[in-house]
Scaffold this motif. Structure first.
Motif, PDB file in Angstrom:
ATOM      1  N   LEU A  26       7.589   6.100   4.158  1.00 48.20           N
ATOM      2  CA  LEU A  26       7.356   5.177   5.270  1.00 48.20           C
ATOM      3  C   LEU A  26       7.199   3.749   4.771  1.00 48.20           C
ATOM      4  O   LEU A  26       7.751   2.805   5.372  1.00 48.20           O
ATOM      5  N   MET A  27       6.488   3.566   3.674  1.00 46.78           N
ATOM      6  CA  MET A  27       6.279   2.204   3.160  1.00 46.78           C
ATOM      7  C   MET A  27       7.564   1.609   2.607  1.00 46.78           C
ATOM      8  O   MET A  27       7.748   0.390   2.646  1.00 46.78           O
ATOM      9  N   LEU A  28       8.462   2.439   2.100  1.00 47.88           N
ATOM     10  CA  LEU A  28       9.744   1.916   1.616  1.00 47.88           C
ATOM     11  C   LEU A  28      10.615   1.404   2.760  1.00 47.88           C
ATOM     12  O   LEU A  28      11.525   0.583   2.538  1.00 47.88           O
ATOM     13  N   LEU A  29      10.359   1.885   3.972  1.00 52.77           N
ATOM     14  CA  LEU A  29      11.107   1.392   5.130  1.00 52.77           C
ATOM     15  C   LEU A  29      10.606   0.037   5.604  1.00 52.77           C
ATOM     16  O   LEU A  29      11.296  -0.641   6.376  1.00 52.77           O
ATOM     17  N   LEU A  30       9.417  -0.356   5.161  1.00 54.82           N
ATOM     18  CA  LEU A  30       8.846  -1.638   5.555  1.00 54.82           C
ATOM     19  C   LEU A  30       9.262  -2.725   4.578  1.00 54.82           C
ATOM     20  O   LEU A  30       9.421  -2.471   3.383  1.00 54.82           O
ATOM     21  N   ARG A  31       9.400  -3.920   5.068  1.00 56.98           N
ATOM     22  CA  ARG A  31       9.742  -5.045   4.206  1.00 56.98           C
ATOM     23  C   ARG A  31       8.579  -5.361   3.279  1.00 56.98           C
ATOM     24  O   ARG A  31       7.415  -5.105   3.590  1.00 56.98           O
ATOM     25  N   PRO A 122       4.152   2.085  -2.574  1.00 55.47           N
ATOM     26  CA  PRO A 122       4.916   3.338  -2.641  1.00 55.47           C
ATOM     27  C   PRO A 122       4.868   3.991  -4.016  1.00 55.47           C
ATOM     28  O   PRO A 122       4.809   5.223  -4.120  1.00 55.47           O
ATOM     29  N   LEU A 123       4.859   3.191  -5.091  1.00 54.52           N
ATOM     30  CA  LEU A 123       4.749   3.767  -6.429  1.00 54.52           C
ATOM     31  C   LEU A 123       3.401   4.460  -6.607  1.00 54.52           C
ATOM     32  O   LEU A 123       3.312   5.524  -7.239  1.00 54.52           O
ATOM     33  N   PHE A 124       2.369   3.875  -6.055  1.00 51.51           N
ATOM     34  CA  PHE A 124       1.029   4.460  -6.136  1.00 51.51           C
ATOM     35  C   PHE A 124       1.007   5.834  -5.468  1.00 51.51           C
ATOM     36  O   PHE A 124       0.497   6.811  -6.033  1.00 51.51           O
ATOM     37  N   GLN A 125       1.603   5.937  -4.289  1.00 51.26           N
ATOM     38  CA  GLN A 125       1.619   7.205  -3.574  1.00 51.26           C
ATOM     39  C   GLN A 125       2.517   8.238  -4.259  1.00 51.26           C
ATOM     40  O   GLN A 125       2.180   9.432  -4.298  1.00 51.26           O
TER      41      GLN A 125
END
Length: 570
Positions: A26-31, A122-125
């Motif tokens: 989901l976070m990769l879809l966000l700018r 995203p890397l953290f997750q």
């Protein structure tokens, strides 16, 4: 436990893996400009992951016996043909520890560090996904998959914030971990060629029946696989990469990396007690002397490294090595009370090292920003120790205008000092905190041997006496090193400005240390949990039975009423 809860809990085992995966997607879809949204998602998902981990811990520790387990057949294929997730006391404890350290790290990063580079959240997750998957999987192939997910994310996390030291340390980190991954694949391939399976429980069943002609090849495969794990566990001489990499990383990344060395410890502890237990026939306790010897050398290396360190980041890195060496040496003895002591010591030392990495950032920032040039303001010819050069504003003076009792300690400086003192007590194993309880439990077990040393006729054994001496000596050396650093950064810190400390920076450090206090206050229940975990590890037959007897869920029409759980109980 209600029928609904019994049906729900096995499916909850997927959450520690799926939650960070979906959050990262989901976070990769966000700018990248949506940093606040990503930060909120990261904190929320990590907090929810901690709640889920605690629920799984409570589920795994119900008082129905030390072998209580949850088994989930992800593809609804029976073992050893399908993907199997297994939750027991050890994996549940590691999930809670990972989530606790991760929550502290992301809260600390929220103050400033998460904006130092791109794709931090995203890397953290994804790294959390790899960590949790490694603790839950029950077969070697998926352990490799989760290892690679964890390592791929850690490469980006280590480079977060850029800078030449991080890039240089990152290249070394990547190279050594690629070598470890290659060894992992070679060892796994050899084991599969010998046994025809990669399921951990099925491997444990197969090893006692290996032909004598193939047993040497089996031990070689296990040694190659163990080398890959020992690189991650930072055993000497395979740990040359750890201190430069961890000290170069940003503070929240270094704190999260403290749990990564414990992944190697977990893999060694899980596979060694499962595959080479007393039930393994001619391969029983294979590699135990290497674990004991290598662990003790690692302890000595970590303690000497702490004595020779001048930077706090290096002190924290060598503290992680000292902790890993202690755990490896204690695990190699193969006796229940000693394993219980190390399982209590493991979360305590991990939380303390993580807190020290976070403290290092605040103390170094205070030291660099608050340095006083007062001795040089009256010219180079002025004597350095001239009393007139000591600033007197804000100090308590007597009738002769001499400093009476010094300056009032600011609250932020007092917090840093007390937190550093608590980390010192935990890492060195001094009373009254949990580090002392864990080391005392291990010392007690060494003086009352029930495992390797006793079976060979030693009381408690030459190796036992050496480990006992190293536990005391390494604690003393760590105390000298940390006390010296404390004097330099706090006691002799004159003329500095008040440290700038944000709530989001102090809160996670306080939380980690309070978790250690809770371990101390609840030492009785925690030791009972650790002992039950050790008992389950040293009786692998029940783990094997739980995994191998887990049945796929039949089609809905064939499901008997009230029998929807994949829960396995003794």
């Amino acid at each position: 436990m209600t029928q609904f809860t019994a049906a729900l809990m096995p499916h909850l085992m997927l959450a520690p893996i799926l939650l960070p995966l979906l959050t990262a997607a989901l976070m990769l879809l966000l700018r990248e400009e949506r940093q606040r949204v990503k930060l909120a998602l990261n904190i929320g998902a990590t907090l929810l992951g901690l709640v889920i981990s605690i629920a799984l811990l409570l589920w795994a520790s119900v008082p129905s016996g030390p072998s209580t387990m949850g088994v989930y057949l992800a593809g609804n294929w029976p073992a050893p043909y399908g993907i199997v997730l297994a939750l027991d006391r050890l994996s549940a404890m590691m999930l809670v520890l990972t989530s606790t350290v991760a929550l502290a790290s992301v809260l600390f990063a929220a103050a400033r560090w998460h904006r130092a580079g791109v794709h931090f959240h995203p890397l953290f997750q994804l790294q959390l996904m790899g960590l949790c998957g490694a603790f839950l999987t029950a077969d070697l192939f998926n352990l490799f998959v989760f290892f690679e997910i964890m390592l791929a994310a850690s490469y980006g996390m280590l480079l977060h914030g850029s800078g030449r030291p991080r890039v240089q340390a990152g290249l070394h980190f990547i190279a050594i971990n690629l070598a470890a991954s290659s060894l992992f694949l070679i060892g796994v391939s050899m084991l599969y060629g010998i046994t025809g399976t990669l399921n951990m429980a099925d491997l444990a069943q197969s090893i006692p029946h290996i032909a004598d002609a193939d047993r040497g090849l089996l031990h070689a495969a296990a040694g190659i696989l163990a080398t890959a794990f020992l690189i991650k566990a930072a055993m000497w001489p395979l740990n040359f990469w750890l201190v430069p990499a961890y000290s170069a990383a940003t503070a929240p990344v270094g704190a999260l990396f403290a749990i990564m060395t414990k992944v190697g410890i977990y893999a060694i502890l899980r596979l060694w007690t499962l595959l080479f237990s007393v039930e393994a026939g001619a391969s029983a306790h294979f590699g135990s002397l290497w674990l004991v010897g290598g662990g003790m050398v690692t302890m000595a290396f970590g303690a000497i490294g702490m004595l020779g360190s001048q930077r706090l980041g290096h002190l924290a890195g060598f503290s992680a090595i000292l902790s890993s060496g202690t755990l490896l040496a204690a695990a190699g003895f193969g006796q229940n009370p000693l394993t219980a002591g190390l399982l209590y010591y493991l979360p305590s030392s991990t939380l303390a090292v993580s807190a020290l990495f976070l403290l290092t950032d605040l103390i170094e920032r205070w030291r660099n920003d608050g340095a006083s040039l007062a001795p040089y303001e009256q010219g180079d010819d002025a004597p350095f120790l001239n009393a007139q050069l000591v600033p007197t504003e804000g100090l308590n003076l007597d009738d002769d205008e001499e400093v009476l009792i010094g300056q009032v300690i600011p609250a932020a400086a007092a917090f840093l000092g007390l937190a550093f003192m608590a980390c010192t007590l935990l890492i060195t194993g001094l009373p009254p905190l949990s580090g002392f309880v864990g080391k005392f439990a291990m010392l007690t077990a060494l003086l009352n041997p029930q495992g390797l040393g006793a079976s060979q006729g030693y009381q408690p054994g030459a190796a036992g006496w050496m480990l006992l001496g190293l536990l005391i000596a390494s604690g003393l050396m760590a105390l000298i090193a940390l006390t010296r650093a404390g004097i330099r950064h706090f006691w002799a810190a004159h003329g500095r400005a008040t440290p700038a400390l944000r709530v989001l920076e102090g809160l996670p450090i306080a939380g980690l240390l309070l978790a250690c206090v809770a371990l101390t206050v609840q030492a009785g229940p925690a030791m009972h949990y650790a002992q039950a975990t050790a008992d389950a590890l040293h009786t692998p037959g029940r783990y094997i039975e739980a995994v191998m007897s887990a049945a796929p869920v039949p089609p809905p029409a064939a499901v008997p009423s009230g029998n929807t759980s994949t829960r396995e109980a003794p």
